[in-house]
Write a protein that holds these residues in place. Structure first.
Motif, PDB file in Angstrom:
ATOM      1  N   UNK A 168       2.040   4.560  -2.768  1.00  0.00           N
ATOM      2  CA  UNK A 168       2.078   5.995  -2.504  1.00  0.00           C
ATOM      3  C   UNK A 168       3.483   6.541  -2.754  1.00  0.00           C
ATOM      4  N   UNK A 169       4.478   5.803  -2.257  1.00  0.00           N
ATOM      5  CA  UNK A 169       5.860   6.254  -2.377  1.00  0.00           C
ATOM      6  C   UNK A 169       6.266   6.461  -3.836  1.00  0.00           C
ATOM      7  N   UNK A 170       5.741   5.613  -4.711  1.00  0.00           N
ATOM      8  CA  UNK A 170       6.109   5.730  -6.125  1.00  0.00           C
ATOM      9  C   UNK A 170       5.112   6.563  -6.907  1.00  0.00           C
ATOM     10  N   UNK A 180       1.647  12.509  -2.137  1.00  0.00           N
ATOM     11  CA  UNK A 180       1.722  11.454  -3.143  1.00  0.00           C
ATOM     12  C   UNK A 180       2.034  12.047  -4.519  1.00  0.00           C
ATOM     13  N   UNK A 226       0.838  -1.203   0.000  1.00  0.00           N
ATOM     14  CA  UNK A 226       0.000   0.000   0.000  1.00  0.00           C
ATOM     15  C   UNK A 226       0.873   1.252   0.000  1.00  0.00           C
ATOM     16  N   UNK A 227       1.871   1.276   0.913  1.00  0.00           N
ATOM     17  CA  UNK A 227       2.674   2.500   0.985  1.00  0.00           C
ATOM     18  C   UNK A 227       3.659   2.582  -0.185  1.00  0.00           C
ATOM     19  N   UNK A 243       5.583  12.841  -4.511  1.00  0.00           N
ATOM     20  CA  UNK A 243       6.348  11.596  -4.646  1.00  0.00           C
ATOM     21  C   UNK A 243       6.518  11.271  -6.114  1.00  0.00           C
ATOM     22  N   UNK A 244       5.406  11.337  -6.843  1.00  0.00           N
ATOM     23  CA  UNK A 244       5.471  11.033  -8.274  1.00  0.00           C
ATOM     24  C   UNK A 244       6.429  12.001  -8.979  1.00  0.00           C
ATOM     25  N   UNK A 295      10.143  11.502  -8.137  1.00  0.00           N
ATOM     26  CA  UNK A 295      10.673  10.295  -8.779  1.00  0.00           C
ATOM     27  C   UNK A 295      10.976  10.559 -10.249  1.00  0.00           C
ATOM     28  N   UNK A 319       6.393   8.726   6.032  1.00  0.00           N
ATOM     29  CA  UNK A 319       6.135   7.292   6.165  1.00  0.00           C
ATOM     30  C   UNK A 319       4.653   6.962   6.060  1.00  0.00           C
ATOM     31  N   UNK A 320       3.851   7.907   5.569  1.00  0.00           N
ATOM     32  CA  UNK A 320       2.427   7.689   5.305  1.00  0.00           C
ATOM     33  C   UNK A 320       1.579   7.380   6.542  1.00  0.00           C
TER      34      UNK A 320
END
Ligand code: HEM
Ligand code: SF4
Ligand code: FES
Lengths: 206, 253
Positions: free
Chosen positions: A166-168, B232, A162-163, B235-236, B239, B212-213
């Motif tokens: 989100x992380x990606x 989020x 799940x995380x 994050x995208x 990246x 860490x969400x």
């Protein structure tokens, strides 16, 4: 890249949790599941994996090095948090803390498990066969230790998935994140079933 | 309401270095009081519950309408704005503490400089100065403007940093507010011209990867800012920026 080392390490940590560690976890539990079909089935499946070419290289590249990296950075992450679930008792905050607790339980479990199986086999004090797991899992304490260890690992993997999303930056909207919560819950239930069913097969016969 | 006094237990601290202590006050009740008007009552008559003279309790305030963020403190365990918190809606005794993630200056006043430093670090502004008139900037679709307005409501109050388990003395994590501001300024048609710089600031040590969400931030933000959506999205973008930097062209702005 050199100056953004933390960013790179954390992204690598996240990636390794799924590829290859998560993939390996599923493969590992699937192979173990052959125990449900009987002694010979399991030994044949485990023997196939054991007989893969360049096995030692594969083990290091796909399993040992990624897990070691993920675990060491993971422990560091676990201890830099100021947990506040009492004051902020939201669902995601609870999952956040469980992710870290399950990481530690998983680390203890994996260490013991690898010691008892792979290292023992490597040192020649055990043999890779059905009886090895049967002898371990028919002891009540070890049975429950393995149940807790496997559930902790599958939870850590599913909630980590799940995380990871989100992380990606795959799940951005609250709605997609909610759908991912249900999807990873299903992943958790399915993978846990596969793992636990094999443990029961070893302990009580198929 | 039957009671005609309000009991407040306040965590006090005389200076940044001294140790905190609690002091109890009893204040005459009036209708429709908020926490700040109760504090003003103490300032007017600085006598504690034991009848002893004491120093007036110190706190910060400015707008008195929940737009400046200066008056944030922990009220009955919850970080919020004291100007927008009504006494009638609180359980008694009312406990006031300074926020714990920031250095305490005195009593309920904390130093939120780290948040303003973060905004500088991520360049949370739109550079429009030049040596000559740059002319009008590109226009922004009305729908987008309305959306961006929601993100622009952040008042740097610090409540999201207070609730974040990853913002603490063991970590250099920048916290949710600044991450969302990068999304705001990167969405602006002129601000977009410095998109890469802001994303790169988020990739430096203490940046976005510290998240860490736990998603507490979005639950507690008094302005209802969609912080976790912003995180989020960033994050995208970080990246993609990282891949561009590594594999992409030598011209990445
Ligand atoms: C079978 C072994 C393991 C698997 C399959 C696994 C998988 C994952 C996955 C998929 C994530 C999500 C990454 C993300 O948030 O983007 C994750 C996160 C995490 N893992 Fe593991 N992991 C394993 C073992 C461990 C161990 C032994 C530890 C050590 C304590 C650990 C600690 C952590 C921590 C702290 C996080 C949170 C990272 C963050 O939110 O930034 N993991 N893991
Ligand atoms: S994002 Fe919300 S909680 Fe965080 S500083 Fe801004 S207004 Fe306060
Ligand atoms: S005084 Fe400005 S938010 Fe309370």
């Amino acid at each position: 890249m050199a100056e953004n080392r933390d960013f790179f390490y954390r992204r690598l940590h996240s990636l390794l949790g799924v590829i290859p560690i998560g993939i390996f976890l599923i493969q590992h539990l699937l192979v173990n599941h052959f125990a449900v079909y009987g002694r010979e089935s399991f030994e044949q499946a485990a023997g196939f994996i054991h007989g893969l070419p360049f096995r030692i290289v594969l083990e290091f590249v796909v399993i040992y090095i990624p897990i070691l990296f993920h675990a060491i950075l993971g422990v560091y992450i676990v201890f830099t948090v100021k947990y506040n679930n009492k004051r902020y008792s939201f669902f995601r905050n609870l999952m956040f803390t469980f992710q870290r607790i399950s990481g530690i339980i998983t680390l203890i479990f994996i260490t013991w498990h690898v010691w008892e199986t792979r290292i023992a086999i490597g040192l020649g004090s055990a043999e890779l066969n059905y009886s090895l797991m049967e002898n371990i899992l028919t002891q009540p304490f070890m049975f429950w230790f393995y149940i807790v260890g496997v559930v902790s690992t599958t939870f850590h993997f599913a909630n980590g998935l799940w995380s990871f999303l989100v992380t990606w930056g795959f799940t951005i909207t609250p709605r997609s994140q909610r759908v991912a919560t249900y999807a990873t819950l299903i992943v958790f239930l399915v993978v846990t079933y596969i793992g636990i069913r094999a443990i029961i097969a070893f302990a009580y016969g198929a | 309401m039957a009671e005609n006094t309000i009991t407040m237990i306040i965590t006090r601290q005389d200076s940044p270095e001294s140790s905190p202590y609690e002091e109890t006050f009893k204040i005459p009740y009036r209708e429709n009081m908020n926490v700040i008007s109760a504090l003003m009552e103490i300032r007017r008559n600085p006598v504690n519950a034991n009848g002893e003279n004491t120093t007036p309790v110190y706190w910060e305030m400015n707008c008195l309408e929940e737009v400046c963020g200066a008056c944030s403190m922990i009220i009955n365990g919850q970080a919020r704005q004291s100007c927008a918190t009504l006494v009638d809606k609180l359980e008694q005794p009312i406990r006031l503490e300074p926020m714990s993630t920031f250095p305490v200056m005195r009593d309920l006043s904390v130093d939120r400089s780290r948040m303003f430093d973060s905004l500088k670090k991520v360049k949370a502004w739109i550079p429009i100065d030049g040596t000559h008139d740059l002319g009008p900037g590109p226009r922004m679709p009305e729908k987008k403007r309305q959306w961006a307005y929601e993100l622009s409501k952040c008042m740097t109050c610090g409540v999201c940093l207070e609730a974040c388990p990853n913002v603490n003395s063991n970590s250099d994590f920048i916290g949710p507010a600044a991450l969302s501001q990068v999304r705001l300024f990167n969405a602006h048609p002129t601000g977009e011209m410095n998109k890469g710089e802001r994303l790169e600031a988020l990739m430096e040590d203490g940046g976005i990867h510290g998240c860490g969400n736990s998603q507490n931030c979005v639950q507690v933000c008094p302005k209802g800012i969609p912080l976790t959506t912003s995180i989020a999205a960033m994050n995208r973008d970080t990246n993609i920026q990282a891949f561009k930097n590594f594999f992409g062209s030598d011209h990445v702005y």
